[in-house]
Design a protein around this motif. Structure first.
Motif, short mmCIF file in Angstrom:
data_model
loop_
_atom_site.label_atom_id
_atom_site.label_comp_id
_atom_site.label_asym_id
_atom_site.label_seq_id
_atom_site.Cartn_x
_atom_site.Cartn_y
_atom_site.Cartn_z
N UNK A 148 -9.11 -11.27 -13.54
CA UNK A 148 -8.90 -11.17 -12.28
C UNK A 148 -7.45 -11.79 -12.13
N UNK A 149 -5.73 -10.65 -12.16
CA UNK A 149 -4.43 -10.85 -12.47
C UNK A 149 -4.54 -10.65 -10.55
N UNK A 150 -3.76 -11.68 -10.40
CA UNK A 150 -2.69 -11.57 -8.65
C UNK A 150 -1.15 -12.19 -9.31
N UNK A 151 -1.01 -11.38 -8.10
CA UNK A 151 1.01 -11.38 -8.14
C UNK A 151 1.28 -12.02 -6.84
N UNK A 152 2.66 -12.77 -6.19
CA UNK A 152 3.01 -11.81 -4.99
C UNK A 152 4.39 -10.70 -4.97
N UNK A 153 3.92 -10.12 -4.09
CA UNK A 153 4.82 -9.21 -3.89
C UNK A 153 6.69 -9.32 -3.66
N UNK A 154 7.23 -8.17 -5.04
CA UNK A 154 8.80 -8.08 -4.98
C UNK A 154 9.97 -7.94 -3.78
N UNK A 155 10.89 -8.58 -3.42
CA UNK A 155 11.42 -8.47 -2.94
C UNK A 155 12.49 -7.40 -3.73
N UNK A 156 12.10 -5.98 -2.95
CA UNK A 156 13.27 -4.82 -3.59
C UNK A 156 14.35 -4.09 -2.31
N UNK A 157 15.02 -3.88 -2.66
CA UNK A 157 16.16 -2.79 -2.14
C UNK A 157 15.60 -1.52 -1.19
N UNK A 158 14.26 -0.92 -2.39
CA UNK A 158 13.66 0.34 -1.98
C UNK A 158 11.80 -0.27 -1.78
N UNK A 159 11.60 -0.09 -1.25
CA UNK A 159 10.03 0.42 -1.94
C UNK A 159 8.89 0.33 -2.93
N UNK A 160 8.73 -0.04 -3.18
CA UNK A 160 7.91 -0.36 -4.35
C UNK A 160 6.95 0.70 -4.03
N UNK A 161 6.99 1.36 -5.69
CA UNK A 161 5.95 2.64 -5.65
C UNK A 161 4.32 2.22 -6.81
N UNK A 162 4.74 0.95 -7.38
CA UNK A 162 3.52 0.92 -8.79
C UNK A 162 4.10 -0.79 -9.12
N UNK A 163 3.07 -1.56 -9.22
CA UNK A 163 3.10 -2.37 -9.92
C UNK A 163 2.56 -1.67 -11.84
N UNK A 164 2.89 -2.27 -12.23
CA UNK A 164 2.69 -1.77 -13.86
C UNK A 164 2.16 -3.35 -14.74
N UNK A 165 0.96 -2.96 -15.03
CA UNK A 165 0.20 -5.05 -16.07
C UNK A 165 -0.03 -4.79 -16.62
N UNK A 166 0.72 -5.47 -17.48
CA UNK A 166 0.15 -5.39 -19.38
C UNK A 166 -0.27 -6.44 -19.98
N UNK A 222 0.79 -3.94 -24.35
CA UNK A 222 0.52 -3.22 -23.86
C UNK A 222 -0.20 -2.53 -21.88
N UNK A 223 0.69 -1.37 -21.58
CA UNK A 223 0.33 -1.56 -20.00
C UNK A 223 -1.15 -1.16 -20.12
N UNK A 224 -1.70 -1.55 -19.06
CA UNK A 224 -3.14 -1.21 -18.99
C UNK A 224 -3.47 -0.56 -17.56
N UNK A 225 -2.76 -1.43 -16.53
CA UNK A 225 -3.22 -0.55 -14.86
C UNK A 225 -1.78 -0.39 -14.32
N UNK A 226 -1.77 0.18 -13.53
CA UNK A 226 -0.89 0.63 -12.54
C UNK A 226 -1.73 0.83 -11.25
N UNK A 227 -1.18 0.00 -10.09
CA UNK A 227 -1.72 -0.60 -9.02
C UNK A 227 -0.43 0.45 -7.98
N UNK A 228 -1.69 0.55 -6.22
CA UNK A 228 -0.15 0.64 -5.48
C UNK A 228 0.41 -0.55 -5.68
N UNK A 229 1.96 -0.33 -4.70
CA UNK A 229 2.67 -1.11 -4.43
C UNK A 229 2.38 -2.02 -3.35
N UNK A 230 1.23 -1.52 -2.52
CA UNK A 230 0.49 -2.31 -1.44
C UNK A 230 -0.29 -3.58 -2.10
#
Length: 329
Positions: free
Chosen positions: A51-69, A73-81
């Motif tokens: 189980x991997x968890x993280x904090x939201x990222x501050x950005x001047x645009x919305x976050x489309x996805x988070x990529x988990x490696x 190797x990239x193993x997961x993509x999850x919605x930015x929410x």
């Protein structure tokens, strides 16, 4: 990730104009790329999952996805929410390193987080026995926007590796098998919530859910307390077309409101996603209406609150293309 959904292509251009870049910004779409996610943790949920968890990222645009490696190797993509994921199909008794990267709505990929490690436990041969159901959870509201949950331990013929916490039908958290309490935050006053707990063992067998614990947070919320205030709406003409300019003060909540729904003439016109760098004071947004002068529109807006529910609508405004003064509070 929740995407910015637009009715017409010209909205993209309007949003790009809204978020002007400074000379030091980089990226194809202008603006700084997202930063590296912080607060990344990883804990084994079973012999084959982490189980991997993280904090939201501050950005001047919305976050489309988070990529988990996992390693390189990239193993997961999850919605930015979302700020958590279960990485599955791993090997027992193996140490893994995980990093997370954020990609914004302009397609820019930020740098990786620091690497965090987790080791899966040894598998138990032919373990098909799920843990017992955890004891009936108990809980209480902590103020009007958080609840504390506790439950008694489940048992297993080997060991309970983790407990999954569900809010309604959605898994919202996971804690280690030696933990029998947690705090859920980002809720709203005067709302009834339902929580259940499931136990998970090293073989990924999952127990039945506990009985639902229903907790109503104190206070009242008729929607007005969660509605954007100071809502203003005007129009302007640019390049032969009219645009709708909106501004508002975000709802006051324990968390940051990053997503808004704009209703135009009673129908959803667009979703506005600011990401982790969402404005806390006055927010602004502009989008294309059309080339015709003298057309009237009704507009209002609402935000998605930190607990995932929609807040109340702002006051509805009426604007007319070609009329430069719009209604305001």
């Amino acid at each position: 990730m929740r995407r910015v959904l637009l009715l017409v292509p010209a909205l993209c251009a309007a949003f790009a104009l809204l978020c002007a870049c400074d000379p030091g910004e980089t990226g194809e779409g202008g603006g700084r790329p997202p930063g590296a996610p912080t607060g990344v943790t990883a804990a084994a949920s079973s012999a084959t999952s982490v189980h991997v968890m993280w904090n939201a990222v501050a950005t001047d645009r919305g976050i489309q996805v988070y990529e988990v490696y996992r390693g390189p190797t990239k193993v997961k993509e999850v919605p930015g929410s979302a700020h958590m994921v279960d990485v599955t199909m791993l090997k027992p008794s193996t140490s893994y390193a995980f990093t997370v990267r954020a990609r914004d709505t302009d397609g820019r990929l930020g740098p990786p987080s620091r690497a965090v490690r987790a080791k899966t436990p040894a598998a138990v041969a032919a373990d098909r026995s799920a843990p017992t159901r955890p004891g009936t959870p108990k809980g209480r509201a902590i103020g009007s926007r958080a609840v504390q949950l506790a439950w008694s331990r489940a048992t297993d013929d080997q060991d309970v590796m983790s407990y999954d916490i569900h809010q309604g039908d959605t898994k919202i958290h996971s804690v280690g098998g030696n933990q029998t309490a947690t705090v859920v935050t980002g809720l709203r006053p005067g709302k009834r919530y339902s929580f259940t707990i499931r136990a998970r063992d090293a073989a990924d067998n999952v127990s039945p859910a506990t009985e639902a614990l229903r907790i109503t947070t104190p206070g009242t919320d008729d929607g007005r307390g969660t509605a954007p205030t100071g809502f203003r709406a005007t129009t302007h003409q640019e390049d032969g077309a009219f645009h709708l300019d909106l501004s508002w003060i975000p709802p006051r909540t324990d968390g940051v409101v990053t997503e808004y729904e704009v209703r135009l003439d009673g129908r959803t016109a667009t979703s506005v996603v600011f990401g982790g760098n969402a404005p806390r004071e006055r927010a602004t947004y502009s989008f294309y209406l059309g080339p015709e002068r003298g057309v009237s529109h009704r507009v209002r807006i609402r935000g998605r609150l930190p607990d995932g529910t929609w807040g109340g609508f702002s006051t509805e405004r009426t604007v007319t293309t070609g009329v430069m003064t719009g209604a305001r509070d």
